[in-house]
Design a protein around this motif. Structure first.
Motif, PDB file in Angstrom:
ATOM      1  N   LEU A   9      29.547 -20.856  -8.879  1.00  0.00           N
ATOM      2  CA  LEU A   9      30.703 -20.247  -9.542  1.00  0.00           C
ATOM      3  C   LEU A   9      31.202 -19.030  -8.785  1.00  0.00           C
ATOM      4  O   LEU A   9      32.397 -18.864  -8.564  1.00  0.00           O
ATOM      5  CB  LEU A   9      30.325 -19.833 -10.962  1.00  0.00           C
ATOM      6  CG  LEU A   9      30.479 -20.909 -12.018  1.00  0.00           C
ATOM      7  CD1 LEU A   9      30.139 -20.327 -13.380  1.00  0.00           C
ATOM      8  CD2 LEU A   9      31.900 -21.460 -12.029  1.00  0.00           C
ATOM      9  N   MET A  10      30.271 -18.175  -8.363  1.00  0.00           N
ATOM     10  CA  MET A  10      30.659 -16.944  -7.671  1.00  0.00           C
ATOM     11  C   MET A  10      31.436 -17.261  -6.401  1.00  0.00           C
ATOM     12  O   MET A  10      32.378 -16.581  -6.033  1.00  0.00           O
ATOM     13  CB  MET A  10      29.422 -16.110  -7.306  1.00  0.00           C
ATOM     14  CG  MET A  10      28.828 -15.319  -8.435  1.00  0.00           C
ATOM     15  SD  MET A  10      30.049 -14.398  -9.369  1.00  0.00           S
ATOM     16  CE  MET A  10      30.593 -13.244  -8.112  1.00  0.00           C
ATOM     17  N   MET A  11      30.999 -18.322  -5.726  1.00  0.00           N
ATOM     18  CA  MET A  11      31.646 -18.676  -4.478  1.00  0.00           C
ATOM     19  C   MET A  11      33.045 -19.227  -4.734  1.00  0.00           C
ATOM     20  O   MET A  11      33.942 -19.112  -3.909  1.00  0.00           O
ATOM     21  CB  MET A  11      30.779 -19.724  -3.780  1.00  0.00           C
ATOM     22  CG  MET A  11      30.978 -19.769  -2.295  1.00  0.00           C
ATOM     23  SD  MET A  11      29.876 -20.972  -1.552  1.00  0.00           S
ATOM     24  CE  MET A  11      30.729 -21.195  -0.009  1.00  0.00           C
TER      25      MET A  11
ATOM     26  N   PHE B 295      19.778 -17.660   1.374  1.00  0.00           N
ATOM     27  CA  PHE B 295      21.130 -18.030   1.803  1.00  0.00           C
ATOM     28  C   PHE B 295      22.120 -17.836   0.651  1.00  0.00           C
ATOM     29  O   PHE B 295      23.202 -17.262   0.824  1.00  0.00           O
ATOM     30  CB  PHE B 295      21.112 -19.488   2.275  1.00  0.00           C
ATOM     31  CG  PHE B 295      22.440 -20.030   2.706  1.00  0.00           C
ATOM     32  CD1 PHE B 295      23.100 -19.495   3.809  1.00  0.00           C
ATOM     33  CD2 PHE B 295      23.039 -21.089   2.023  1.00  0.00           C
ATOM     34  CE1 PHE B 295      24.332 -20.006   4.210  1.00  0.00           C
ATOM     35  CE2 PHE B 295      24.259 -21.599   2.427  1.00  0.00           C
ATOM     36  CZ  PHE B 295      24.911 -21.055   3.520  1.00  0.00           C
ATOM     37  N   LEU B 296      21.713 -18.277  -0.539  1.00  0.00           N
ATOM     38  CA  LEU B 296      22.606 -18.131  -1.697  1.00  0.00           C
ATOM     39  C   LEU B 296      22.837 -16.668  -2.041  1.00  0.00           C
ATOM     40  O   LEU B 296      23.950 -16.275  -2.382  1.00  0.00           O
ATOM     41  CB  LEU B 296      22.026 -18.875  -2.906  1.00  0.00           C
ATOM     42  CG  LEU B 296      22.001 -20.397  -2.791  1.00  0.00           C
ATOM     43  CD1 LEU B 296      21.566 -21.013  -4.108  1.00  0.00           C
ATOM     44  CD2 LEU B 296      23.359 -20.930  -2.383  1.00  0.00           C
TER      45      LEU B 296
ATOM     46  N   LEU C  94      26.514 -12.087  -2.334  1.00  0.00           N
ATOM     47  CA  LEU C  94      26.868 -10.721  -1.952  1.00  0.00           C
ATOM     48  C   LEU C  94      28.226 -10.701  -1.258  1.00  0.00           C
ATOM     49  O   LEU C  94      29.078  -9.862  -1.545  1.00  0.00           O
ATOM     50  CB  LEU C  94      25.800 -10.124  -1.032  1.00  0.00           C
ATOM     51  CG  LEU C  94      24.486  -9.769  -1.722  1.00  0.00           C
ATOM     52  CD1 LEU C  94      23.496  -9.204  -0.720  1.00  0.00           C
ATOM     53  CD2 LEU C  94      24.733  -8.767  -2.858  1.00  0.00           C
ATOM     54  N   TYR C  95      28.431 -11.650  -0.349  1.00  0.00           N
ATOM     55  CA  TYR C  95      29.688 -11.689   0.392  1.00  0.00           C
ATOM     56  C   TYR C  95      30.866 -11.990  -0.531  1.00  0.00           C
ATOM     57  O   TYR C  95      31.883 -11.287  -0.513  1.00  0.00           O
ATOM     58  CB  TYR C  95      29.596 -12.726   1.507  1.00  0.00           C
ATOM     59  CG  TYR C  95      30.905 -12.998   2.199  1.00  0.00           C
ATOM     60  CD1 TYR C  95      31.520 -12.012   2.970  1.00  0.00           C
ATOM     61  CD2 TYR C  95      31.534 -14.230   2.088  1.00  0.00           C
ATOM     62  CE1 TYR C  95      32.727 -12.258   3.611  1.00  0.00           C
ATOM     63  CE2 TYR C  95      32.739 -14.480   2.728  1.00  0.00           C
ATOM     64  CZ  TYR C  95      33.329 -13.494   3.483  1.00  0.00           C
ATOM     65  OH  TYR C  95      34.522 -13.735   4.103  1.00  0.00           O
ATOM     66  N   PHE C  96      30.737 -13.037  -1.348  1.00  0.00           N
ATOM     67  CA  PHE C  96      31.884 -13.438  -2.151  1.00  0.00           C
ATOM     68  C   PHE C  96      32.160 -12.478  -3.298  1.00  0.00           C
ATOM     69  O   PHE C  96      33.285 -12.372  -3.765  1.00  0.00           O
ATOM     70  CB  PHE C  96      31.706 -14.872  -2.661  1.00  0.00           C
ATOM     71  CG  PHE C  96      31.954 -15.886  -1.586  1.00  0.00           C
ATOM     72  CD1 PHE C  96      33.250 -16.260  -1.265  1.00  0.00           C
ATOM     73  CD2 PHE C  96      30.911 -16.423  -0.858  1.00  0.00           C
ATOM     74  CE1 PHE C  96      33.494 -17.163  -0.243  1.00  0.00           C
ATOM     75  CE2 PHE C  96      31.148 -17.332   0.161  1.00  0.00           C
ATOM     76  CZ  PHE C  96      32.441 -17.702   0.467  1.00  0.00           C
TER      77      PHE C  96
END
Lengths: 320, 308
Positions: A133-135, B36-37, B42-44
């Protein structure tokens, strides 16, 4: 979805009855009359299609055949505007930029979204659902806002980079300088779209029958082999679809450079991309004939480029 | 994929004690996956976290925050910022939000209705000229939408429709990809046998469509609707070109306007930056809520286009 698994199976089962008439359905005039009603369903969209796609393109092409001068008035110029566009350094520079940008951006974007989709496909935890979801969230955020937020974060004076570099006694890099602007824009676009692409690939991966993995594992295939030899080929059509949209989207790049251009101190000039150039030509200089020629040329370049790409990757069962 | 599944039974040589070993070996990749997740999250989330934090600051700490750009400043000023936002220029921000709702809902609903009808027509009727019409439609998917903006502007200005809500809503009705999605979904998701049965029972073409086909198309309808609402809500180029009256702006163009003003003001525009930040935060809330609450529909629906 059954069609998913057709990708590599040799003869795909017929998705539609070839020639509906007489293939086991009631034959005769009734069927024909019924089939003709298809046009009624298509007509409303067809009307919008003609008014807002065919007509503007035709009109833009017509306009692009004229020039308008203060002294001379409007006069027929044939293809002069196109000769002008394809020899105009501003247009060519912008076009070259978006082509170059696509060539670097799209592989990176695809790699990020494919890697994320493959990792997420192998997990079922709450945490993996949350990361999915965050992505995806950036997709729901307007490009204007995305560009604004990154614009702040890029700031060498009050962004987080300043803190980080200041800690080591260094000056933060100027992200929106002519040298760095390529990477800065690439980051904004990847952030915005990678999650959407990831979801499309992920959904396709979820459609694969898991018994295939079991079979491959028993045959001694490692997870890497399963990913490379089974998963990626089986979502090939999703990848092609994404690629097509990424190419179309990137070549018409406008919003992000338009927004960041205002705080870039000239690193992003108003003719940075073909669309920005068309916009400036039309609305700052009121040259609608020439702007129409630029829009039309851009549309043609994108259309032909995508068409060639699809032709090159065409295979049974893929998009189009 | 029957080819790959056949060896399943034949070559099963796995010994009972092999399973635990595999599990142990699988633990390390699992940790790598989780790392990785975490990096992805953190990035998104970084820009959103920044936006959330920045909205609670006052102008001074927005630009010179005592605890850095990614942490809260002194004091909590969110409410005061919101009040300033809604009061700015006689509450023009709320108008922008209202306009965005109007354009996105009208454009999104309209284009979805057109796409459902046309997609069903393409999938379930074998009329003359269907293949040609569908090829033209697929060609249209490849025409970049922004290349149409200036031509459409010129055309609409001849009809004196520019600078009206129609100039944004009507062009948004064009969604060839939505038609493509609906056709793919309807071809698979609405069995011909069911339609034939309904017709044998005496239901007419349209009754069959509304009562038999439409309920089956629901997941695709929600997906196309969401995609087109998002596309219209997030659109910047089209309304920017079409509208000159700032009371007609959607929120994207409105915030872009504020940013232009703040940028041109060099220093004097500092209080505007605060409005831009908090205005950005408010403007992204509706779509995020829509996506979170409709998850179960779009997560599957987004795969439709790639199935064929």
């Amino acid at each position: 979805m059954a069609a998913q698994t057709d990708l590599r199976a040799a003869p795909p089962p017929p998705r539609e009855r070839p020639g509906a008439r007489g293939s086991g359905r009631p034959a005769g005039g009734w069927r024909q009359r019924e089939d003709a009603k298809g046009w009624l369903f298509i007509a409303p969209f067809g009307a919008v299609f003609i008014v807002f796609l065919v007509a503007p393109l035709a009109y833009a092409f017509y306009l692009s055949l004229f020039t308008k001068g203060l002294a001379t008035g409007t006069k027929f110029a044939g293809l002069d505007n196109y000769t002008r566009a394809f020899t105009d350094p501003a247009f060519l520079k912008g076009l070259w930029f978006v082509v170059k940008f696509s060539l670097v951006l799209i592989p990176v974007q695809m790699a990020v979204s494919l890697a994320a989709a493959l990792v997420l496909d192998g997990m079922t935890s709450k945490f993996s659902r949350f990361s999915r979801l965050m992505m995806f969230v950036p997709y729901a955020i307007p490009a204007v806002i995305g560009a604004l937020m990154w614009g702040f974060l890029y700031s060498p004076n009050f962004g987080p980079a300043q803190q980080l570099f200041g800690f080591f006694g260094l000056d933060a890099p100027v992200m929106l300088s002519p040298d760095n602007v390529f990477g800065a824009l690439m980051n904004v676009v990847t952030w915005q779209w990678a999650g959407y692409y990831m979801i499309v690939i992920y959904a396709a991966l979820q459609g694969i029958d898991p018994s295939i993995y079991e079979a491959a594992k028993i045959d001694g295939a490692s997870s890497w082999q399963v990913a490379l030899r089974i998963k990626i080929p089986m979502v090939a059509s999703a990848l092609v679809l994404i690629l097509v949209f990424a190419v179309i989207g990137t070549l018409q790049f406008f919003t992000e450079p338009q927004i960041l251009g205002r705080i870039s101190n000239g690193a992003i000039p108003p003719d940075f991309t073909p669309n920005m150039y068309a916009f400036t030509t039309a609305f700052a200089f009121a040259q609608f004939n020439y702007a129409s020629a630029i829009s039309f040329s851009l549309g043609a370049v994108v259309f032909i480029g995508v068409y060639i790409f699809l032709f090159a990757t065409r295979k049974r069962g893929s998009f189009l | 994929m029957t080819v790959l599944t056949t060896p399943a039974g034949a070559s099963s040589t796995r010994t009972p004690d092999e399973a635990p070993r595999r599990q142990r070996a699988a633990r390390r990749p699992k940790m790598l996956s989780n790392l990785f997740l975490v990096a992805l999250i953190l990035y998104f989330a970084l820009p959103l976290w920044w936006l959330l934090v920045a909205s609670t600051k006052d102008t001074t700490s927005l630009f010179a925050s005592p605890h850095g750009a990614l942490w809260f400043g002194d004091g909590f000023h969110l409410v005061e910022n919101l009040r300033a936002l809604f009061a700015y220029d006689n509450g023009i921000y709320l108008r922008w939000m209202g306009n965005s709702f109007l354009y996105a809902l009208a454009g999104g609903l309209g284009s979805t209705v057109l796409a459902v009808l046309a997609g069903y027509g393409f999938a379930k009727f074998h009329f003359k000229g269907r293949n040609l019409a569908f090829s033209i439609l697929l060609g249209a998917v490849m025409v970049p939408a922004t290349a149409l903006v200036i031509p459409t502007f010129v055309l609409l200005s001849e009809m004196e429709l520019t600078n009206t809500p129609w100039a944004v809503i009507l062009p948004s009705l064009l969604n060839p990809f939505g038609v493509y999605l609906m056709r793919v979904y309807a071809a698979e998701g609405v069995p011909d046998e069911l339609l034939d049965a309904a017709r044998v029972d005496g239901a007419g073409t349209f009754r069959t469509f509304f009562q038999v086909a439409l309920p089956l198309l629901r997941p695709a309808i929600v997906t196309v609707l969401l995609l087109s609402v998002v596309a219209t809500w997030n659109n910047y180029f089209l309304p920017l070109a079409m509208l000159s009256d700032s009371t007609l702006f959607p929120v994207t163009v409105g915030i872009g306007l504020l940013q232009g003003l703040a940028g041109a003001n060099n220093g004097g525009g500092e209080s505007l930056w605060m409005l831009i930040v908090v205005g950005s935060l408010v403007s992204i809330i509706p779509l995020i809520i829509a996506f979170l609450s409709l998850q179960k529909y779009w997560q599957g629906g987004l795969a439709i286009g790639s199935l064929k």
